[in-house]
Design a protein around this motif. Structure first.
Motif, short mmCIF file in Angstrom:
data_model
loop_
_atom_site.label_atom_id
_atom_site.label_comp_id
_atom_site.label_asym_id
_atom_site.label_seq_id
_atom_site.Cartn_x
_atom_site.Cartn_y
_atom_site.Cartn_z
N ARG A 167 0.84 -1.21 0.00
CA ARG A 167 0.00 0.00 0.00
C ARG A 167 0.86 1.25 0.00
N ALA A 168 1.87 1.27 0.86
CA ALA A 168 2.77 2.44 0.90
C ALA A 168 3.41 2.63 -0.48
N SER A 169 3.79 1.54 -1.14
CA SER A 169 4.38 1.61 -2.48
C SER A 169 3.40 2.23 -3.47
N MET A 170 2.15 1.77 -3.41
CA MET A 170 1.14 2.26 -4.36
C MET A 170 0.81 3.73 -4.09
N ILE A 171 0.83 4.13 -2.83
CA ILE A 171 0.59 5.54 -2.51
C ILE A 171 1.77 6.39 -3.01
N ALA A 172 2.98 5.90 -2.81
CA ALA A 172 4.17 6.63 -3.31
C ALA A 172 4.14 6.72 -4.83
N HIS A 173 3.68 5.65 -5.47
CA HIS A 173 3.55 5.61 -6.93
C HIS A 173 2.62 6.73 -7.40
N TYR A 174 1.53 6.91 -6.66
CA TYR A 174 0.58 7.98 -6.98
C TYR A 174 1.19 9.36 -6.69
N LEU A 175 1.84 9.49 -5.57
CA LEU A 175 2.44 10.78 -5.19
C LEU A 175 3.52 11.19 -6.20
N LYS A 176 4.30 10.22 -6.62
CA LYS A 176 5.39 10.49 -7.57
C LYS A 176 4.85 11.15 -8.83
N ALA A 177 3.70 10.66 -9.30
CA ALA A 177 3.12 11.18 -10.54
C ALA A 177 2.36 12.49 -10.32
N LYS A 178 1.64 12.58 -9.19
CA LYS A 178 0.69 13.69 -9.03
C LYS A 178 1.06 14.69 -7.94
N LYS A 179 1.74 14.24 -6.91
CA LYS A 179 2.05 15.12 -5.77
C LYS A 179 3.48 14.91 -5.30
N PRO A 180 4.44 15.26 -6.15
CA PRO A 180 5.84 14.91 -5.86
C PRO A 180 6.43 15.59 -4.64
N LYS A 181 5.76 16.64 -4.12
CA LYS A 181 6.28 17.29 -2.90
C LYS A 181 5.78 16.58 -1.65
N SER A 182 4.89 15.61 -1.84
CA SER A 182 4.33 14.87 -0.70
C SER A 182 5.19 13.66 -0.38
N LYS A 183 4.84 13.00 0.74
CA LYS A 183 5.49 11.73 1.05
C LYS A 183 4.59 10.91 1.97
N ILE A 184 4.89 9.63 2.06
CA ILE A 184 4.19 8.77 3.00
C ILE A 184 5.17 8.28 4.06
N ILE A 185 4.75 8.37 5.31
CA ILE A 185 5.57 7.86 6.42
C ILE A 185 4.85 6.66 7.02
N ILE A 186 5.55 5.53 7.05
CA ILE A 186 5.00 4.32 7.68
C ILE A 186 5.48 4.31 9.13
N LEU A 187 4.54 4.34 10.05
CA LEU A 187 4.86 4.28 11.48
C LEU A 187 4.55 2.87 11.94
N ASP A 188 5.58 2.13 12.31
CA ASP A 188 5.44 0.68 12.45
C ASP A 188 5.82 0.22 13.86
N PRO A 189 4.97 -0.60 14.49
CA PRO A 189 5.37 -1.14 15.79
C PRO A 189 6.43 -2.24 15.65
N LYS A 190 6.64 -2.73 14.41
CA LYS A 190 7.55 -3.85 14.17
C LYS A 190 8.93 -3.34 13.73
N ASP A 191 9.92 -4.22 13.86
CA ASP A 191 11.27 -3.89 13.40
C ASP A 191 11.62 -4.59 12.10
N ALA A 192 10.72 -5.44 11.63
CA ALA A 192 10.95 -6.16 10.38
C ALA A 192 9.59 -6.45 9.76
N PHE A 193 9.56 -6.65 8.45
CA PHE A 193 8.28 -6.95 7.80
C PHE A 193 8.47 -7.83 6.58
N SER A 194 7.36 -8.38 6.11
CA SER A 194 7.34 -9.32 4.99
C SER A 194 7.95 -8.71 3.73
#
Lengths: 194, 432
Positions: free
Chosen positions: B199-226
């Motif tokens: 999801r974060a990738s797909m949101i960044a994909h959208y931001l890259k094309a349409k809102k390049p000054k934006s960003k997504i921050i993932i706030l994660d309780p985990k230290d590793a992920f799939s």
């Protein structure tokens, strides 16, 4: 009763407990039904992944063994094939061989398909007989997933996938004389077949 | 062939019985029909219903589902990224009906395990010989203070696809360029382990094309992920990950990524040390089995323990539980593919048990694709078996695993095509 028949009968009796024990194992249906998530129910696809229904047993076994050993390149099938024993691969081969090769509608361009029909006769029909419907010892092309066919041709060209000599001559000639547009036309032709 | 013969035989034996003649074929007589109630119309429930009917057309199969249709969670991140419509995720139940399954629109609210019947919100009762439950997931909204079903109307979880997916997509579209998107990722275990990162990738994909000054921050309780290595590589290649202009940032638990509180009006997430303001916030809360699993007494803690050969609940006899709600199925992930695969095993077990036979051993496959961007996807695969000696599911040694980290551009593109192909095939295989 000939000696052979007696032997066969004795073997059949001797095999009963063994097959009874096998029945407690994983059935061919259970092994094979798990493939449908990517290859479609009963092995007939709705997407780019190939239809595996009606593949002849030997072809199925060879393909899976080549994925398993890494001889044939793949995106995901190498990782999947390593999950099965030789006997399980044989059981799945038998299961899918018995399923009919379905042909779900695919998108295609009429003009390209027409060009492709001619190219098929010239370059492919000597092995892939019956307009690519023949499945005896060879992959079915008619109605096979267009995506998969295009990837296969690219891999034949790059040498990532091996071919028999006779086949290679034809495919090399096809690329040389018709180029990528010719290959594309062929894919459209096979996609157009119902 | 077999089914037809048996049906014909049953007609004959029924007539013979009516005439007072007893035919000594208890095995066949036992296989006569049988009532199975399937609860839940997601991938697990739908597949189970379809494969029950495939295995034995004489079975009386009823699927009870609260909604008219289902939106697949799989591929819903593409809708959030603007690559497909939410409508394209919608599947109806006509395919199930065509297969001879009775589809009932109602919500199952209780089970009488001893009396073998389920009751619904609409006041109906359905008797069964065996029941298959596919409860799916529910949220522990309390895992983030201030979050609730009501708050989700403003700050979507979008972890059950449909209106929530549309809401998150609309908020992203309305966000001005330069706005920060926050995602509170969930703790393990949860539905679709690589999902938040796709999801974060797909949101960044959208931001890259349409809102390049934006960003997504993932706030994660985990230290590793799939699929972490693959995602980080994709983010580095596509979204400037690790640079000052990165479109994606990931804050792990060790760096205070765990969020404990949300201020809905102030659009702010809070951890023990840090506060983050967002223009758009997506909270994916901690998860548990769907409500019916609790009402029916199927849970141990948050999830449902099952017999690993048949998926029969170890809590309530005669009830099988499949899909995301199961507890002790690790290393199988909570994925759509596994739900479909488990459903087939459970259906085969139910058919065997109803005819007085010993169920065969199970076998499972998982193939799970993640879309990271344009022409860029990768997968994790696994082949699983039941190890009776240790009473656990094992991944077949040497099988499965991730796409290679150095996959060619061509293979990444093919994996995207195969991801879409997988979607088409699994939807058809599950719902018909």
């Amino acid at each position: 009763m000939t000696a052979l028949r007696i032997l066969a009968a004795a073997l059949a009796v001797a095999l009963v407990p063994a097959s009874g024990a096998l029945a407690q194992g994983v059935s061919p249906a259970t092994l094979s039904e798990a493939c449908a998530g990517c290859h479609g129910s009963d092995g007939t696809t709705h997407g780019a992944a190939p239809t595996i229904a009606n593949l002849k047993e030997e072809y199925f076994v060879t393909t899976m063994q080549e994925y398993k050993s890494g001889k044939r390149a793949a995106t995901v099938m190498g990782r999947i094939a390593k999950g099965y024993s030789d006997d399980e691969i044989k059981a799945m081969a038998k299961y899918f061989d018995a399923k009919p090769f379905g042909r779900n509608p695919q998108k295609f361009d009429d003009a390209k398909a027409k060009t492709g029909a001619g190219l098929h006769k010239k370059y492919c029909d000597s092995c892939h007989e019956e307009n690519g419907r023949k499945s005896d010892g060879i992959g079915v092309l008619a109605g096979q997933a267009a995506g998969y066919l295009a990837y296969s041709m690219a891999d034949f060209k790059s040498g990532k996938r091996e071919m028999e000599k006779r086949k290679k001559q034809k495919v090399d000639a096809l690329f040389e004389e018709q180029g990528p547009a010719g290959v594309d036309a062929l894919v459209h032709y096979y996609a157009s077949q119902k | 062939m077999f089914r037809t013969n048996r049906r014909d035989f049953l007609k004959v034996s029924g007539a013979a019985l009516a005439a007072g003649t007893v035919i000594g074929m208890p095995h066949v007589a036992k296989a006569a029909g049988g009532k199975v109630v399937v609860v839940g119309g997601g991938p697990a429930g739908a597949t189970a219903a379809r494969y029950l009917k495939r295995a034995d057309a004489t079975l009386d199969v009823t699927l009870i589902e609260a909604n008219d249709s289902y939106h697949t969670c799989f591929m819903s991140n593409e809708a959030i990224g603007g690559e497909r419509t939410v409508e394209s995720l919608k599947v109806g139940f006509d395919g199930l009906k065509k297969a001879g399954i009775k589809v009932v629109k109602d919500m199952v609210t209780g089970i009488d395990g001893a009396g073998k019947k389920v009751t619904t919100q609409g006041g109906q009762t359905f008797a069964y010989d065996r029941c298959i439950m596919a409860p799916g997931i529910d949220f522990n909204y309390g895992s983030i203070d201030g979050y609730s079903a009501q708050a989700a109307e403003t700050i979507p979880h979008a972890w059950k696809a449909g209106p929530q997916t549309t809401l998150l997509r609309k908020q992203l579209e309305a966000m001005p360029d330069g706005g920060v998107v926050l995602m509170a990722a969930p703790p393990n275990p949860y539905r679709c382990p690589p999902g938040p990162y796709e999801r974060a990738s797909m949101i960044a994909h959208y931001l890259k094309a349409k809102k390049p000054k934006s960003k997504i921050i993932i706030l994660d309780p985990k230290d590793a992920f799939s699929k972490q290595g693959l995602f980080i590589k994709a983010w580095t290649e596509l979204y400037g990950y690790g640079t000052p202009n990165a479109l994606i940032e990931w804050v792990p638990g060790a760096k205070n990524g765990k969020m404990t509180k949300v201020d809905v009006k102030g659009m702010q997430l809070e951890g023990d040390f840090d506060k983050h303001k967002g223009a758009v916030i997506n909270i994916i809360p901690a998860q548990k089995a769907g409500p019916i699993a609790f009402a029916a007494g199927l849970v141990e803690g948050a999830w449902c323990p099952v017999n690993l050969k048949t998926f029969e609940s170890t809590k309530v006899a005669g009830v099988h539980v499949i899909g995301d709600a199961t507890l002790n199925v690790a290393p199988m992930p909570k994925s759509g593919y596994i739900a479909n695969s488990q459903a087939k095993v459970a259906a085969a077990a139910v058919v065997a048990l109803l005819s007085g036979k010993e169920p065969g051993d199970p076998a499972f496959i998982n193939t799970c694709y993640s879309v990271a961007g344009k022409d860029y996807a990768f997968s994790v695969a696994g082949v699983y078996r039941f190890n009776a000696a240790e009473n656990k599911i094992i991944e077949v040694q040497g099988s499965g695993g991730l796409s290679p980290i150095d996959a060619s551009a061509e293979d990444k593109k093919r994996e995207l095509a195969y991801a879409h192909s997988w979607y088409a095939n699994i939807v058809k295989d599950s719902w018909g």
